[in-house]
Write an enzyme that holds these catalytic residues in place. Structure first.
Site, short mmCIF file in Angstrom:
data_model
loop_
_atom_site.label_atom_id
_atom_site.label_comp_id
_atom_site.label_asym_id
_atom_site.label_seq_id
_atom_site.Cartn_x
_atom_site.Cartn_y
_atom_site.Cartn_z
N ASN A 37 38.17 -5.59 38.91
CA ASN A 37 37.55 -4.79 37.90
C ASN A 37 37.05 -5.70 36.82
O ASN A 37 36.78 -5.15 35.61
CB ASN A 37 38.79 -4.34 37.00
CG ASN A 37 39.68 -5.46 36.51
OD1 ASN A 37 39.53 -6.66 36.68
ND2 ASN A 37 40.83 -5.09 35.80
N ASP A 38 36.26 -6.87 37.16
CA ASP A 38 35.25 -7.63 36.68
C ASP A 38 36.28 -8.74 35.70
O ASP A 38 35.44 -9.26 35.02
CB ASP A 38 34.31 -7.03 35.99
CG ASP A 38 33.09 -7.88 35.92
OD1 ASP A 38 32.73 -8.63 36.62
OD2 ASP A 38 32.32 -7.60 34.71
N ASP A 169 10.70 -25.57 10.23
CA ASP A 169 11.38 -24.84 8.86
C ASP A 169 11.88 -25.67 8.02
O ASP A 169 12.26 -26.95 8.10
CB ASP A 169 11.95 -23.84 9.14
CG ASP A 169 13.22 -24.05 9.97
OD1 ASP A 169 14.00 -25.00 9.92
OD2 ASP A 169 13.55 -23.46 11.08
N LYS A 192 8.44 -21.32 7.22
CA LYS A 192 8.51 -20.49 8.50
C LYS A 192 9.50 -19.12 7.95
O LYS A 192 10.35 -19.27 7.25
CB LYS A 192 9.33 -21.13 9.51
CG LYS A 192 9.67 -20.37 10.68
CD LYS A 192 10.62 -21.00 11.78
CE LYS A 192 11.69 -20.23 11.98
NZ LYS A 192 12.20 -21.13 13.39
N ARG A 194 11.25 -15.62 9.99
CA ARG A 194 11.58 -15.22 11.02
C ARG A 194 11.56 -13.69 10.91
O ARG A 194 12.42 -13.14 10.00
CB ARG A 194 12.73 -15.71 11.85
CG ARG A 194 13.05 -15.15 13.12
CD ARG A 194 14.52 -15.91 13.62
NE ARG A 194 13.95 -17.13 14.51
CZ ARG A 194 13.41 -17.54 15.55
NH1 ARG A 194 12.80 -16.30 16.19
NH2 ARG A 194 13.27 -18.52 15.90
N ASP A 218 13.16 -30.01 16.26
CA ASP A 218 13.95 -28.72 15.94
C ASP A 218 15.30 -28.71 16.64
O ASP A 218 15.73 -29.70 17.64
CB ASP A 218 13.23 -27.62 16.58
CG ASP A 218 13.43 -26.34 15.95
OD1 ASP A 218 14.36 -26.40 14.89
OD2 ASP A 218 12.70 -25.36 15.89
#
Ligand code: R5P
Length: 310
Positions: A37-38, A169, A192, A194, A218
């Site tokens: 059933n995973d 950033d 920056k 996003r 980063d």
């Protein structure tokens, strides 16, 4: 002294093996089963009773699978009467979900922190969280390391007479400044914004980069959207050469190949995430010695911050 027992999940076996080698302790076996059933089942195949248990699992792709595996390992260790359950999470991917910046979304980092504690985690050891305040999502002690020492050690071998460190950033500028201080270099940062997972804009660079050898720093490179945008601005502003460094080299969507094909002189990351691809421009620094030393200190009740402070 209670015995130490180190188990690794399936996210990054090479890092677990390296950490165990540095600690000179055996890696304890873990049996992972997937039912029809995973659903997953994890069995820790070594005694945990009254042991100081360390579970090493990086939350890298497939993140959800690796997270559930870690939760099951923590619950299994607690159920097996471990004296303490320590989660060693070299890359805590959900740290990027650290704020409610859109309606009706979950702050996933906080939820995952709660899940780990509910599963039985007493303490967390991690590296370079996306933002430092994610530390506060955990209601148990967190040792939050960085990889600035390793990255600085690498760049000390370079000619730094004309170099400047650039953070993409302002959020990461403090860490970039700490890194620059280690190398005796000036620091600059991008402004920056996003817009989505794959769209960022860097409108300006605060600081002088013209004619300089730039080291971009980063916390992670995922799709590389940020770094590619920064490369454009740096070229426009006349940077002489550009090297790229980060802690978490995730390199989604062929970011490594694309970056290596660009004019960057080198790409440096650590092994918090497993990396199958290799490239002559890429150097992968190991954080296993730092994690092993932190584990040893946690186990022996010694100061960890004194080792890893900026
Ligand atoms: C962003 O806020 C982070 O500091 C990294 O710049 C970001 O996670 C990198 O992701 P990508 O490579 O996809 O731009």
């Amino acid at each position: 002294m209670r015995e130490i027992a180190v188990f690794g999940g399936s996210s990054h076996p090479a890092l677990t093996a390296e950490i165990c080698a540095h600690l000179a302790v055996p890696q304890r076996p873990v049996l992972l089963k997937r039912f029809a059933n995973d659903c997953l089942e994890v069995q820790l195949q070594s005694n945990c009773r009254e042991r100081d248990v360390f579970l090493i699992q990086s939350l890298v792709r497939p993140v959800q699978e690796n997270l559930v595996e870690l939760l099951l390992m923590a619950d299994a260790a607690r159920g097996a009467s471990a004296a303490r359950v320590n989660a060693v999470i070299p890359h805590f991917a959900y740290a990027r979900s650290d704020k409610k910046d859109a309606p009706r979304i979950s702050i996933g980092g906080r939820l995952v922190a709660d899940l780990l504690v509910t599963a039985g985690v007493d303490r967390v050891l991690t590296l370079n969280l996306h933002s430092p305040q994610v530390h506060g999502f955990f209601s148990v002690p967190v040792d939050h390391l960085h990889a600035l020492r390793e990255l600085a050690g690498h760049f000390r071998q370079r000619d730094l007479s004309n170099a400047v460190v650039v953070s993409p950033d302002l959020g990461y500028a403090k860490s970039a400044a700490a890194f620059a201080r280690r190398l005796g270099l000036p620091v600059a940062a991008g402004a920056k914004e996003r817009f989505s997972d794959s769209e960022v804009r860097i409108t300006a660079i605060i600081g002088d980069v013209a004619g300089h050898d730039v080291i971009i720093l980063d916390d992670e490179i995922s799709r590389g959207t940020t770094v590619f945008e920064l490369l454009d601005r740096l070229r426009e502003q006349g940077a002489r050469s550009i090297a790229v460094a980060c802690t978490h080299g995730l390199f989604a969507d062929n970011a490594l190949d694309k970056l290596a094909a660009s004019d960057v002189t080198e790409i440096v990351c650590t092994n918090t995430a497993p990396l199958e691809a290799e490239h002559p421009k890429l150097t992968v620094l190991s954080v296993a010695p730092a994690l092993a030393e932190a584990i040893r200190r946690i186990h022996d009740g010694e100061s960890v911050s004194s080792l890893f402070d900026h």
